[in-house]
Design a protein around this motif. Structure first.
Motif, mmCIF file in Angstrom:
data_model
loop_
_atom_site.group_PDB
_atom_site.id
_atom_site.type_symbol
_atom_site.label_atom_id
_atom_site.label_comp_id
_atom_site.label_asym_id
_atom_site.label_seq_id
_atom_site.Cartn_x
_atom_site.Cartn_y
_atom_site.Cartn_z
ATOM 1 N N CYS A 14 -84.087 -25.550 11.218
ATOM 2 C CA CYS A 14 -83.857 -24.678 11.231
ATOM 3 C C CYS A 14 -84.351 -23.412 11.519
ATOM 4 O O CYS A 14 -84.774 -23.099 10.460
ATOM 5 N N ASP A 15 -83.074 -22.683 12.646
ATOM 6 C CA ASP A 15 -83.750 -21.032 12.401
ATOM 7 C C ASP A 15 -82.922 -20.678 11.367
ATOM 8 O O ASP A 15 -81.816 -20.978 11.500
ATOM 9 N N ASP A 33 -77.136 -18.616 1.058
ATOM 10 C CA ASP A 33 -77.347 -17.674 2.750
ATOM 11 C C ASP A 33 -77.123 -17.860 3.839
ATOM 12 O O ASP A 33 -77.370 -17.836 4.570
ATOM 13 N N LYS A 34 -77.018 -19.548 3.746
ATOM 14 C CA LYS A 34 -77.166 -20.091 5.430
ATOM 15 C C LYS A 34 -75.212 -20.495 5.670
ATOM 16 O O LYS A 34 -75.557 -20.798 6.033
ATOM 17 N N THR A 35 -74.596 -20.736 4.334
ATOM 18 C CA THR A 35 -73.719 -21.482 3.777
ATOM 19 C C THR A 35 -71.865 -20.725 4.034
ATOM 20 O O THR A 35 -72.030 -19.847 3.109
ATOM 21 N N LYS A 70 -81.501 -24.766 19.942
ATOM 22 C CA LYS A 70 -80.319 -24.319 20.395
ATOM 23 C C LYS A 70 -79.235 -23.952 19.421
ATOM 24 O O LYS A 70 -78.148 -23.347 18.981
ATOM 25 N N THR A 71 -79.549 -25.222 17.845
ATOM 26 C CA THR A 71 -78.361 -24.703 17.485
ATOM 27 C C THR A 71 -78.320 -24.013 16.594
ATOM 28 O O THR A 71 -78.991 -23.137 16.042
ATOM 29 N N LYS A 72 -77.035 -23.582 16.574
ATOM 30 C CA LYS A 72 -76.678 -21.737 16.038
ATOM 31 C C LYS A 72 -75.435 -22.369 14.662
ATOM 32 O O LYS A 72 -75.799 -21.907 13.902
ATOM 33 N N LEU A 73 -75.098 -23.578 14.993
ATOM 34 C CA LEU A 73 -73.659 -23.753 13.635
ATOM 35 C C LEU A 73 -73.996 -25.105 13.339
ATOM 36 O O LEU A 73 -73.696 -26.118 14.651
#
Ligand code: PLP
Length: 432
Positions: free
Chosen positions: A197-198, A230-232, A164-167
């Motif tokens: 992580c997703d 691309d995630k930051t 469920k970790t999103k941010l």
């Protein structure tokens, strides 16, 4: 029918703004208060920036402008942030906000559904935790390790990651600890994120203190680690680097143009645009070589004050203080003072409803403020979830050295004033 929505009661606040009226009350009664509570540099806006803002006002540059931020500023941000971090950034990925604060809540609203989990540093900037309940997400504090200079390891983070970790919020150099993570630590943290992580996770890297560094420390961004850009989300702004908290200019680099456009639309809905004359001032601040000089001058003053304050604190019984490598805060551990002055016993004897509004470090903070006239912040102001038995204070060193000397003399007396603290408690006033 209730007047106010249920959601409204879920948002918390930033206590630094709450202490202000107490200081005014003490000053109005004729006291000199030493202000170690403020989160803003005590320097004027550098002259070259001021002149640019004035020139823009004279040009009547005071009308609506691009809600995403004026292109010259976005281009300057893209180049400056990209060059400093060794990554390519397009101006289309940049969005300008009214300060570094608004994108925190806006990102939580945009990326999280109710029930999603948000990991954030504790102690940390209070707005991270404040918004989480408001948006219906789940707060997952990442307790920073004092023994690691208030940073964390990949394993510390890994324990908190779920599907469920999103941010994940990160903030180096850190408010309130001044901690700076090393390149190796960030590489290890990034490895965990990539592995666990997703792909749709977002890392909110709050780098607003990017330029305030000591002892040759570097601001190494997690966005610079391979596979992380691309995630930051990289968030910084003009408030701290240019001593311009009232200018209300912050900027964020989003991983994609599509995401940036969502925030442009939020700006249209909330703010329409950010004052264009200040945006031109911020562009000049980023581009002018004179800014390096003003930042270096400010950092030299902070470093001298830091050395003095940390040394003074470490000479007080019951106080232990790490040497911060960035930002303009020190974060002493006062567990010994809590014990020596029997603050823990005083706290334990309070009625349950009062207990909820205060904490041992808050009681000492208030004793220092009302009886010794030194304003600092308590541990509770920087994240409450799971922080019940942690006893720290935050001192801002954005106050002149002469005042800091007076402040440290007063605090040195307060930390051994058991009788004075007992009297403070007896009065049953000013507990939070
Ligand atoms: N992020 C952190 C970590 C901060 O310490 C602050 C201000 O204290 C901000 C964001 C907000 O800065 P601004 O005043 O530009 O909104």
């Amino acid at each position: 029918m209730n007047l106010i929505s249920d959601r409204t009661s879920l948002i918390a606040t930033e206590n630094a703004f709450k202490v202000g009226p107490y200081i005014v009350a003490l000053e109005n009664a004729g006291n000199k208060v030493i202000k170690c509570n403020l989160g803003e540099p005590d320097f004027p806006l550098p002259k070259h920036v001021r002149e640019e803002v004035k020139a823009q006002l004279d040009k009547d540059n005071v009308h609506y402008c691009d809600p995403q931020g004026i292109l010259p500023l976005r281009k300057a941000v893209a180049k400056y942030i990209g060059d400093a971090r060794g990554i390519e950034i397009a101006a289309e990925q940049v969005v300008v906000f009214p300060g570094g604060k608004p994108p925190i809540g806006l990102c939580q609203q945009t990326y999280c559904n109710p029930g999603d989990e948000i990991i954030y540093p504790s102690p940390g900037f209070p707005i991270y935790e404040s918004f989480i309940n408001y948006v219906g997400a789940v707060p997952v504090p990442l307790h920073l390790r004092e023994d690691l200079g208030f940073s964390f390891t990949g394993a510390d983070l890994e324990r908190l990651i779920t599907d469920k970790t999103k941010l994940i919020f990160m903030n180096f150099p850190s408010n309130p600890t001044g901690g700076v993570a090393s390149r190796e630590q960030l590489e290890e943290i990034a490895e965990v994120i990539k592995r666990r992580c997703d792909p749709n996770i977002r890392i909110y890297s709050d780098e607003i203190y990017e330029n305030i560094l000591f002892d040759g420390a570097e601001n190494y961004s997690i966005a610079s680690v391979e596979g992380m850009q691309d995630k930051t989300i990289i968030a910084t702004g003009a408030s701290k680097s240019y001593s311009w908290t009232g200018g209300r200019i912050g900027w964020v680099v989003f991983p994609s143009v599509e995401e940036a456009l969502l925030f442009k639309n939020l700006n249209i809905n909330y703010f329409s645009c950010i004052p264009p004359y200040n945006q031109e001032g911020a562009r000049l601040a980023i581009e002018s070589p004179l800014s390096k000089v003003s930042i270096a001058r400010m950092n030299a003053a902070f470093e001298e004050r830091r050395d003095f304050v940390v040394d003074a604190l470490n000479n007080m019984p019951g106080v232990q203080c790490q040497l911060p490598k960035g930002a303009f805060y020190v974060f002493p551990n006062i567990a010994g003072v809590v014990k020596n002055l029997k603050i823990d016993e005083a706290y334990a004897s309070l009625p349950a409803d009062l207990k909820k509004t205060t904490s041992p470090s808050t009681l000492f903070q208030m004793f220092l403020l009302w009886d010794y006239h030194v304003a600092m912040m308590d541990r509770k102001s920087f994240g409450q979830v799971g922080a019940e038995n942690m006893h720290f204070l935050r001192l801002s060193i954005a106050t002149g050295l002469e005042d800091l000397k007076i402040g440290m003399e007063r605090m040195a007396k307060a930390v051994i004033d058991e009788a004075g603290f007992a009297k403070f408690v007896e009065k049953q006033e000013h507990f939070s």
